[in-house]
Design a protein around this motif. Structure first.
Motif, PDB file in Angstrom:
ATOM      1  N   GLU A 129     -11.961  -1.866   1.369  1.00  0.00           N
ATOM      2  CA  GLU A 129     -11.496  -0.622   0.758  1.00  0.00           C
ATOM      3  C   GLU A 129     -10.889   0.297   1.811  1.00  0.00           C
ATOM      4  O   GLU A 129      -9.862   0.956   1.562  1.00  0.00           O
ATOM      5  CB  GLU A 129     -12.659   0.064   0.047  1.00  0.00           C
ATOM      6  CG  GLU A 129     -13.150  -0.706  -1.180  1.00  0.00           C
ATOM      7  CD  GLU A 129     -14.445  -0.164  -1.751  1.00  0.00           C
ATOM      8  OE1 GLU A 129     -14.758  -0.488  -2.911  1.00  0.00           O
ATOM      9  OE2 GLU A 129     -15.160   0.570  -1.027  1.00  0.00           O
ATOM     10  N   LYS A 130     -11.484   0.326   2.988  1.00  0.00           N
ATOM     11  CA  LYS A 130     -10.923   1.131   4.077  1.00  0.00           C
ATOM     12  C   LYS A 130      -9.544   0.624   4.467  1.00  0.00           C
ATOM     13  O   LYS A 130      -8.627   1.406   4.766  1.00  0.00           O
ATOM     14  CB  LYS A 130     -11.856   1.111   5.288  1.00  0.00           C
ATOM     15  CG  LYS A 130     -13.154   1.882   5.079  1.00  0.00           C
ATOM     16  CD  LYS A 130     -14.052   1.812   6.305  1.00  0.00           C
ATOM     17  CE  LYS A 130     -15.347   2.599   6.090  1.00  0.00           C
ATOM     18  NZ  LYS A 130     -16.250   2.520   7.251  1.00  0.00           N
ATOM     19  N   GLU A 131      -9.383  -0.678   4.459  1.00  0.00           N
ATOM     20  CA  GLU A 131      -8.076  -1.258   4.778  1.00  0.00           C
ATOM     21  C   GLU A 131      -7.031  -0.839   3.741  1.00  0.00           C
ATOM     22  O   GLU A 131      -5.887  -0.531   4.081  1.00  0.00           O
ATOM     23  CB  GLU A 131      -8.189  -2.781   4.842  1.00  0.00           C
ATOM     24  CG  GLU A 131      -8.984  -3.287   6.042  1.00  0.00           C
ATOM     25  CD  GLU A 131      -9.247  -4.785   5.974  1.00  0.00           C
ATOM     26  OE1 GLU A 131      -8.856  -5.408   4.949  1.00  0.00           O
ATOM     27  OE2 GLU A 131      -9.846  -5.328   6.922  1.00  0.00           O
ATOM     28  N   ARG A 132      -7.434  -0.800   2.477  1.00  0.00           N
ATOM     29  CA  ARG A 132      -6.510  -0.384   1.422  1.00  0.00           C
ATOM     30  C   ARG A 132      -6.125   1.088   1.579  1.00  0.00           C
ATOM     31  O   ARG A 132      -4.968   1.462   1.391  1.00  0.00           O
ATOM     32  CB  ARG A 132      -7.148  -0.612   0.048  1.00  0.00           C
ATOM     33  CG  ARG A 132      -7.240  -2.078  -0.353  1.00  0.00           C
ATOM     34  CD  ARG A 132      -7.736  -2.222  -1.780  1.00  0.00           C
ATOM     35  NE  ARG A 132      -6.828  -1.571  -2.731  1.00  0.00           N
ATOM     36  CZ  ARG A 132      -7.079  -1.471  -4.040  1.00  0.00           C
ATOM     37  NH1 ARG A 132      -8.207  -1.953  -4.539  1.00  0.00           N
ATOM     38  NH2 ARG A 132      -6.210  -0.882  -4.842  1.00  0.00           N
ATOM     39  N   VAL A 133      -7.106   1.909   1.934  1.00  0.00           N
ATOM     40  CA  VAL A 133      -6.829   3.332   2.152  1.00  0.00           C
ATOM     41  C   VAL A 133      -5.869   3.507   3.320  1.00  0.00           C
ATOM     42  O   VAL A 133      -4.916   4.299   3.256  1.00  0.00           O
ATOM     43  CB  VAL A 133      -8.140   4.108   2.394  1.00  0.00           C
ATOM     44  CG1 VAL A 133      -7.846   5.520   2.901  1.00  0.00           C
ATOM     45  CG2 VAL A 133      -8.971   4.173   1.112  1.00  0.00           C
ATOM     46  N   SER A 134      -6.101   2.764   4.396  1.00  0.00           N
ATOM     47  CA  SER A 134      -5.217   2.847   5.568  1.00  0.00           C
ATOM     48  C   SER A 134      -3.804   2.423   5.218  1.00  0.00           C
ATOM     49  O   SER A 134      -2.825   3.044   5.660  1.00  0.00           O
ATOM     50  CB  SER A 134      -5.760   1.978   6.705  1.00  0.00           C
ATOM     51  OG  SER A 134      -7.010   2.479   7.151  1.00  0.00           O
ATOM     52  N   ASN A 135      -3.690   1.385   4.436  1.00  0.00           N
ATOM     53  CA  ASN A 135      -2.366   0.912   4.020  1.00  0.00           C
ATOM     54  C   ASN A 135      -1.662   1.963   3.161  1.00  0.00           C
ATOM     55  O   ASN A 135      -0.454   2.205   3.300  1.00  0.00           O
ATOM     56  CB  ASN A 135      -2.510  -0.404   3.251  1.00  0.00           C
ATOM     57  CG  ASN A 135      -1.175  -1.007   2.905  1.00  0.00           C
ATOM     58  OD1 ASN A 135      -0.371  -1.320   3.788  1.00  0.00           O
ATOM     59  ND2 ASN A 135      -0.918  -1.186   1.616  1.00  0.00           N
ATOM     60  N   TYR A 136      -2.427   2.598   2.257  1.00  0.00           N
ATOM     61  CA  TYR A 136      -1.871   3.664   1.410  1.00  0.00           C
ATOM     62  C   TYR A 136      -1.377   4.827   2.278  1.00  0.00           C
ATOM     63  O   TYR A 136      -0.286   5.367   2.051  1.00  0.00           O
ATOM     64  CB  TYR A 136      -2.942   4.139   0.430  1.00  0.00           C
ATOM     65  CG  TYR A 136      -2.567   5.343  -0.403  1.00  0.00           C
ATOM     66  CD1 TYR A 136      -1.550   5.271  -1.346  1.00  0.00           C
ATOM     67  CD2 TYR A 136      -3.251   6.558  -0.255  1.00  0.00           C
ATOM     68  CE1 TYR A 136      -1.209   6.381  -2.121  1.00  0.00           C
ATOM     69  CE2 TYR A 136      -2.920   7.667  -1.022  1.00  0.00           C
ATOM     70  CZ  TYR A 136      -1.903   7.567  -1.953  1.00  0.00           C
ATOM     71  OH  TYR A 136      -1.569   8.658  -2.713  1.00  0.00           O
ATOM     72  N   PHE A 137      -2.172   5.182   3.287  1.00  0.00           N
ATOM     73  CA  PHE A 137      -1.769   6.271   4.163  1.00  0.00           C
ATOM     74  C   PHE A 137      -0.472   5.933   4.886  1.00  0.00           C
ATOM     75  O   PHE A 137       0.473   6.742   4.907  1.00  0.00           O
ATOM     76  CB  PHE A 137      -2.872   6.581   5.185  1.00  0.00           C
ATOM     77  CG  PHE A 137      -2.485   7.654   6.159  1.00  0.00           C
ATOM     78  CD1 PHE A 137      -2.594   8.989   5.818  1.00  0.00           C
ATOM     79  CD2 PHE A 137      -1.968   7.326   7.407  1.00  0.00           C
ATOM     80  CE1 PHE A 137      -2.214   9.988   6.713  1.00  0.00           C
ATOM     81  CE2 PHE A 137      -1.587   8.312   8.306  1.00  0.00           C
ATOM     82  CZ  PHE A 137      -1.707   9.645   7.954  1.00  0.00           C
ATOM     83  N   GLU A 138      -0.409   4.752   5.469  1.00  0.00           N
ATOM     84  CA  GLU A 138       0.757   4.382   6.273  1.00  0.00           C
ATOM     85  C   GLU A 138       2.022   4.253   5.432  1.00  0.00           C
ATOM     86  O   GLU A 138       3.104   4.690   5.847  1.00  0.00           O
ATOM     87  CB  GLU A 138       0.481   3.066   7.000  1.00  0.00           C
ATOM     88  CG  GLU A 138      -0.566   3.196   8.108  1.00  0.00           C
ATOM     89  CD  GLU A 138      -1.044   1.848   8.626  1.00  0.00           C
ATOM     90  OE1 GLU A 138      -0.402   0.827   8.268  1.00  0.00           O
ATOM     91  OE2 GLU A 138      -2.055   1.823   9.351  1.00  0.00           O
ATOM     92  N   LYS A 139       1.906   3.667   4.239  1.00  0.00           N
ATOM     93  CA  LYS A 139       3.084   3.392   3.420  1.00  0.00           C
ATOM     94  C   LYS A 139       3.551   4.609   2.611  1.00  0.00           C
ATOM     95  O   LYS A 139       4.748   4.810   2.413  1.00  0.00           O
ATOM     96  CB  LYS A 139       2.782   2.237   2.454  1.00  0.00           C
ATOM     97  CG  LYS A 139       2.529   0.903   3.132  1.00  0.00           C
ATOM     98  CD  LYS A 139       3.812   0.324   3.722  1.00  0.00           C
ATOM     99  CE  LYS A 139       3.689  -1.157   4.025  1.00  0.00           C
ATOM    100  NZ  LYS A 139       2.586  -1.553   4.872  1.00  0.00           N
ATOM    101  N   ILE A 140       2.588   5.418   2.112  1.00  0.00           N
ATOM    102  CA  ILE A 140       2.928   6.496   1.181  1.00  0.00           C
ATOM    103  C   ILE A 140       2.732   7.884   1.779  1.00  0.00           C
ATOM    104  O   ILE A 140       3.630   8.723   1.753  1.00  0.00           O
ATOM    105  CB  ILE A 140       2.092   6.382  -0.124  1.00  0.00           C
ATOM    106  CG1 ILE A 140       2.278   5.005  -0.765  1.00  0.00           C
ATOM    107  CG2 ILE A 140       2.462   7.501  -1.094  1.00  0.00           C
ATOM    108  CD1 ILE A 140       3.673   4.708  -1.250  1.00  0.00           C
TER     109      ILE A 140
END
Length: 700
Positions: A129-140
């Protein structure tokens, strides 16, 4: 010092308007503690209290600072001058927020899990879940963020109203520089929560937690000393200055004033409890505020509870919210289904009681008027509109079909100004005659007039209401509206339109009481008539249902009537400045407030009149602004059945023992307890109203 203030407040014969508002917001918050409601309904009421508070600070506290900032003084109903009153009000508001956070943290959050969701901080997330949050931060998120530094080379940035902001204190790595402040505003167009699924649960990660965890990526190669989340609320109270060319430049002037709402002086600073002290000192100095204005959000709380709406309205939880009952037909109308409204209204008047009765008969009347080749003109007032408004669609259709359409569009309707300007200009481009208000008066009256050719004559159809021409709020607010083809009503409404769209000076209206011309004096006259009847040993009584009661002149008239022995029953949803039950002043006055599933918005004025009751409804509360600064109207209900329907509404409100609160002499409220009586919930009982019960209704 506060105790001294409280003593002064208790001595006054009037209740403070702003302290009364705070008491109302407590009653709204109280709904979130009613365990009979679903968790999502309870969260909804927390969100409403937050929205109420935002508007209160922007307008009422903003108005107070219009005095404080220019060295002017004022005396509140409580007897306090501006500075001590500000201190009293803001300290009382802090106590309210403490209760609000306590309810959210200790009463509501523990129920999240059993309702299949969580609001999670970053450290509570699983690795994936942390990885998904990090990806959301970086992309969006990251591409949308703009760090704004404040130092000797950069001016202090304008931080927008009611936006979540991180104040970041940094040092460079060589540590030669002193501390620096930077700011990151979280963009409004980002969702309040980042959502993920964990088995059968929805995990909501607050957007501030997403940014907080990755803020190092925004400030690279510098030492981050602290990161503090805060939110500023600005003065949004403004007035338009009247000038000779005001009419020509009205829209442009309005747009300029709306911009000031985004950058006005700060009146509230919400900050998380773990704030950086150095940063807060800088903000207090910059915004010229003191500790009174600082509202701390404790750990476990949420900054800006209006964000809870995204959970309340989430598709995943639709089956967990209470379904609104299907509307029932109006008392004077059979089962409604695509009927010819002109034919029905030629036969009888109809009183719509929303949301128990659908707004469809009114909308169908407008649709039929737009299409009917015999309809010559449509005139109406607009204050607040629904999204994708059927009202606007009908008016556009009518204009396209060659009918004369006149719209008095109130673009000064608070917080709806921009939408109203856009819709008004859209109607204007379609060929409608649009009037942007009348001078500095705010058009709050709700009136509709349709002129239809019938043979060699014309017949006029009217609608007069306490509520807006808004199909969205008609499902959520209790309002009443009268539909009629009665000539006496039509004459009055046409005359009023001539007054507000032209330069006509009206004769005496037969069925309307209007403001700012005569409403205060006429209502005082009706109150004094009851006082006179009581003194002469005749039957008397007053029952008034409204949103707010604040006008001192009418309050004093009610006090005089009470001293004469008139029984006065007031049903006031929100602000109430009258003090009930005081010996020698108001022993015969009772006040109750109804707060529940629907927003009580209808206004009904009942005067016993020695057994021949006069019953009015309409758009106006007993407020100074209603009497002096607005175009308002109250209409007399003449039809025997419909008058009884209005009386029955008052009777039900006085009988409610589920949603009702009784006001005490000190201005506090006590919840009405059904005890051994059968629960009577008007927000359910109005769906069961029968004609026989209406005819038998009587004010006791």
């Amino acid at each position: 010092m506060i105790e001294k203030y409280d003593h002064l407040i208790e001595q006054s014969d009037l209740i403070s308007r702003d302290l009364s508002w705070l008491s109302f917001n407590y009653r709204v918050l109280d709904q979130s503690m009613k365990t009979g409601r679903s968790l999502f309904d309870r969260l909804k009421f927390v969100a409403i209290t937050a929205s109420n508070a935002d508007e209160f600070f922007m307008i009422r506290v903003g108005s107070l600072y219009n005095y404080l900032d220019y060295g002017k003084d004022r005396i509140d109903n409580s007897g306090l001058r501006a500075v001590p009153f500000k201190r009293k009000l803001l300290n009382d508001y802090k106590a309210f927020t403490s209760t609000q956070h306590d309810i959210f943290i200790n009463s509501l959050k523990p129920e999240f899990s059993e309702n299949n969701f969580e609001i999670a901080t970053y450290d509570k997330l699983q690795k994936r879940e942390k990885e998904r949050v990090s990806n959301y931060f970086e992309k969006i998120v990251f591409p949308m963020l703009t760090p704004m530094v404040y130092d000797s080379y950069h001016t202090f940035p304008v931080l927008m109203n009611n936006i979540l902001v991180f104040g970041v204190v940094t040092k460079t790595q060589d540590k030669k520089e002193k501390k620096k402040m930077s700011f990151i505003q979280i963009p409004q167009n980002l969702p309040r929560f980042y959502e993920m699924e964990r088995k059968e649960k929805v995990i909501f990660v607050p957007i501030e937690e997403v940014v907080r965890q990755h803020i190092n990526e925004v400030f690279k190669n510098v030492e981050i000393v602290s990161k503090t989340l805060f939110r500023v609320t600005r003065n949004g109270d403004f007035t338009l200055e009247e000038s000779e060319d005001m009419e020509a430049n009205f829209i442009e002037e309005m747009k300029k004033k709306l911009k000031t709402r985004k950058t006005g002086r700060v009146v509230r600073l919400e900050v998380e409890a773990t704030y950086d002290k150095w940063l807060l000192r800088q903000l207090k100095n910059r915004y010229e505020i003191d500790d009174d204005n600082i509202i701390q959000v404790p750990e476990g709380g949420l900054m800006d509870y209006t964000g809870l709406w995204s959970i309340v309205k989430h598709d995943e939880f639709k089956d967990k919210t209470v379904e609104t009952p299907k509307p029932v037909p109006p008392i004077s109308m059979s089962e409604y289904e695509d009927q010819n409204m002109f034919k029905i209204l030629k036969d009888r008047d109809i009183l719509l009681h929303h949301p128990y009765n659908s707004i469809d008969p009114l909308l169908d009347l407008l649709d039929q008027a737009a299409e009917d080749p015999n309809v010559l003109s449509i005139k109406l007032t607009i204050y607040r509109l629904a999204k994708n408004s059927r009202v606007v669609s009908a008016l556009l259709n009518a204009a396209e079909n060659g009918k004369h359409v006149s719209v008095l569009f109130e673009v000064k309707a608070r917080f709806d100004e921009e939408n109203n300007m856009k819709e008004a200009q859209r109607l204007q481009r379609a060929g409608c005659f649009v009037i942007y208000g009348v001078g500095m008066l705010k058009t709050h009256t709700k009136l509709l007039l349709i002129v239809r050719r019938e043979g060699e004559k014309v017949r006029r159809f009217v609608h007069m209401s306490s509520g807006n021409y808004n199909e969205d709020t008609a499902r959520l607010y209790t309002d009443i509206g009268l539909m009629s083809s009665n000539e006496a009503y039509a004459n009055d409404v046409q005359e009023f339109f001539n007054v507000i769209t032209g330069h006509s000076v009206p004769d005496q209206y037969e069925n309307l009481i209007t403001a700012p011309r005569e409403m205060r004096n006429k209502l005082i006259e009706l109150i004094r008539k009851e006082e006179e009847n009581a003194k002469n040993g005749l039957e008397s009584g007053i029952v008034i249902k409204l949103n707010s009661l604040q006008d001192t002149d009418t309050i004093m008239a009610l006090y005089a009537a009470s001293r004469a022995g008139v029984k006065i029953k007031l049903i006031v949803r929100g602000i109430c400045c009258i003090r009930p039950g005081r010996e020698g002043l108001s022993e015969n006055i009772t006040v109750r407030s109804i707060v529940g599933d629907y927003l009580e918005h209808s206004r009904i004025y009942y005067f016993h009149n020695n057994g021949n009751p006069l019953v009015y409804s309409g758009s106006a509360d007993m407020m100074v602004r209603s009497f002096d600064s607005r175009l308002e109207s109250l209409f007399l209900i003449n039809d025997v059945l419909l008058k009884q329907q209005a009386i029955n509404i008052l009777c039900f409100n006085l009988k409610d023992n589920v949603n009702a609160y009784e006001m005490n002499e000190d201005g506090s409220f006590t919840m009405v307890n059904a005890g051994e009586e059968k629960p009577f919930n008007i927000h359910k009982e109005f769906y069961r109203v029968k004609r026989e019960g209406v005819l038998a209704a009587k004010i006791v």
